[in-house]
Design an enzyme around this catalytic site. Structure first.
Site, PDB file in Angstrom:
ATOM      1  CB  SER A  43      -0.905   0.012   1.225  1.00 46.11           C
ATOM      2  OG  SER A  43      -0.131  -0.152   2.396  1.00 46.11           O
ATOM      3  CG  ASP A 343      -4.125   5.500   6.537  1.00 43.15           C
ATOM      4  OD1 ASP A 343      -2.962   5.237   6.901  1.00 43.15           O
ATOM      5  OD2 ASP A 343      -4.656   4.948   5.548  1.00 43.15           O
ATOM      6  CG  HIS A 346      -1.010   3.793   4.403  1.00 41.85           C
ATOM      7  ND1 HIS A 346      -2.292   3.396   4.703  1.00 41.85           N
ATOM      8  CD2 HIS A 346      -0.391   2.726   3.881  1.00 41.85           C
ATOM      9  CE1 HIS A 346      -2.451   2.126   4.356  1.00 41.85           C
ATOM     10  NE2 HIS A 346      -1.306   1.687   3.855  1.00 41.85           N
TER      11      HIS A 346
END
Ligand SMILES: *[C@@H]1O[C@H](CO)[C@@H](O)[C@H](O)[C@H]1NC(C)=O
Ligand SMILES: *[C@@H]1O[C@H](CO)[C@@H](O)[C@H](O)[C@H]1NC(C)=O
Ligand SMILES: *[C@@H]1O[C@H](CO)[C@@H](O)[C@H](O)[C@H]1NC(C)=O
Ligand SMILES: *[C@@H]1O[C@H](CO)[C@@H](O)[C@H](O)[C@H]1NC(C)=O
Ligand SMILES: *[C@@H]1O[C@H](CO)[C@@H](O)[C@H](O)[C@H]1NC(C)=O
Length: 379
Positions: A43, A343, A346
């Site tokens: 991610s 978040d 991340h």
């Protein structure tokens, strides 16, 4: 000896045209062609592949407040308020952004877009939740072995369009950007907690796990090399024990030292692994970027990097804004740039920008044996 007028004018004209041609060529030489880039990972590098995967458990950054600082302010599939590290690395190398997600080009085998895009900018196979091991978050992502398989299929389409020789050369000049194994560590650590293993058992479990992980990591790079990749820009595993979702498990919001130790052990082994592969595999060059150390340094002196908060998420809810994901109803901090984390997992856009710059041509301590710039320019 005097030249006849018309002949002389023709000669002068020829000289002018030749000089212009040389100037244009010199200018083209000065401004290097941006390399084609192929991206593999999780991610931290995904630019939208997961938006094309089905299943309720698949993580997708397809809703507000993701992308609020992206041009247009829309979510793009990046787990960031704007660009992510893949974008900033690509920009530093002269591309407009990260190459596009593979699944946006190849929803099925028949799209001509795939070969075209692969030949001009490259393709991103990165997928949120992915790990080195197929078992990591199985069914919720594109695991590394599948990403490599997609790259192999992409190459076949490129060869059909351009021929084998041209594609070999292009792949050898391409930059392979890879950042993966964070999720393998998270999943392993969570499983160990649930199993309630003793300290001694945890130690031997960790040793066995790291051996598997490194062996499969090595296999993936060997496979990429066999397909034609030569220039590897590799980002190691970061300070995974300090992400907000882990900190919030601690009453004082502290880092999980055990998880950081595991990450460090992986990173310590990754250097010799790559050096060994470079000795063995013809033409392989690499730059290993030290995300772990960069984060450590930023956390030791947040103000020096312009951060006022290195522990909480900017978008989320509850303590450290890390008790839930970044959702449309989340609280969002007012200064996105002051937080390391967007978040609870991340980094925010600014942190990604600083990271990419450190790896591209920043202090020598953050890349081994060369930086991303030297890697991109190597021939
Ligand atoms: C395959 O993808 C192309 C391009 O996205 C689309 O035009 C075509 O309809 C698709 N074919 C199938 C069988 O889904
Ligand atoms: C990892 O390596 C093992 C053997 O070393 C192999 O059985 C397994 O298929 C590999 N797969 C992945 C990518 O998890
Ligand atoms: C890539 O595809 C070719 C042709 O199908 C196959 O022979 C080769 O084993 C594949 N390589 C990898 C690493 O998957
Ligand atoms: C936000 O919405 C989710 C459902 O999408 C809900 O479960 C959650 O409780 C809400 N959180 C807040 C902070 O209101
Ligand atoms: C990234 O950093 C560079 C250098 O400070 C800056 O010029 C650029 O605007 C930044 N990009 C974004 C999208 O914040």
């Amino acid at each position: 000896m005097a030249m006849e007028g018309r002949r002389r004018r023709r000669l002068v004209l020829w000289l002018v045209i030749s000089a212009q041609t040389m100037l244009v060529a010199a200018a083209a030489g000065a401004k290097r062609q941006a390399p084609v880039m192929f991206v593999f990972g999780d991610s931290t590098l995904d630019v939208g592949n997961n938006n094309f995967l089905s299943g309720a458990a698949v993580p997708r950054a397809n809703k507000p407040h993701y992308g609020v600082d992206f041009p247009g302010g829309h979510p793009t599939g990046r787990f960031s308020n704007g660009d992510n590290t893949a974008d900033f690395v690509a920009k530093s190398m002269g591309l407009k952004s990260s190459p596009p997600p593979y699944l946006s080009l190849a929803p099925n085998g028949s799209s001509p877009l795939l070969a075209q895009t692969a030949l001009t900018t490259g393709v991103s196979y990165a997928s949120a939740d992915a790990g080195v091991l197929d078992s990591t978050n199985e069914g919720k992502c594109i695991p590394l072995s599948t990403q490599v398989g997609y790259f192999n299929g992409t190459k076949a389409k490129m060869v059909a369009k351009k021929g084998a020789a041209a594609v070999s050369k292009l792949l050898a000049d391409s930059v392979i950007l890879m950042g993966i194994a964070n999720n393998d560590l998270f999943v392993f650590a969570a499983a160990e907690l649930l199993r309630g293993r003793s300290a001694a058992e945890q130690k031997s479990d960790a040793a066995a796990f790291l051996t598997d992980l490194l062996s499969n990591y090595s296999a993936a790079i060997t496979d990429l090399h066999s397909i034609g990749a030569r220039k590897f820009a590799i980002i190691n595993v970061g300070l995974v024990g300090c992400v907000p979702v882990v900190r919030v498990l601690d009453a004082d919001g502290g880092c999980a030292e055990g998880l950081n130790k595991l990450a460090e052990a992986f990173d310590v082994a990754l250097g010799p692994l790559l050096a060994g592969l470079a000795d063995k595999l013809p033409g392989l060059t690499y730059s290993l970027a030290n995300s772990f150390r960069l984060t450590q340094d930023a956390f030791a002196d947040p103000k020096a990097s312009g951060y006022s908060d290195v522990a909480s998420a900017c978008c989320g809810s509850g303590r450290l804004l890390a008790e839930a994901d970044c959702l449309p109803n989340s609280t969002v901090c007012s200064d996105h740039d002051s937080h390391v984390f967007w978040d609870r997992y991340h980094p925010a856009q600014r942190a990604c920008n600083l990271t990419a710059r450190a790896f591209y041509d920043g202090p020598a301590k953050y890349t081994t044996p060369i930086n991303f710039m030297k890697l991109a320019q190597a021939s």
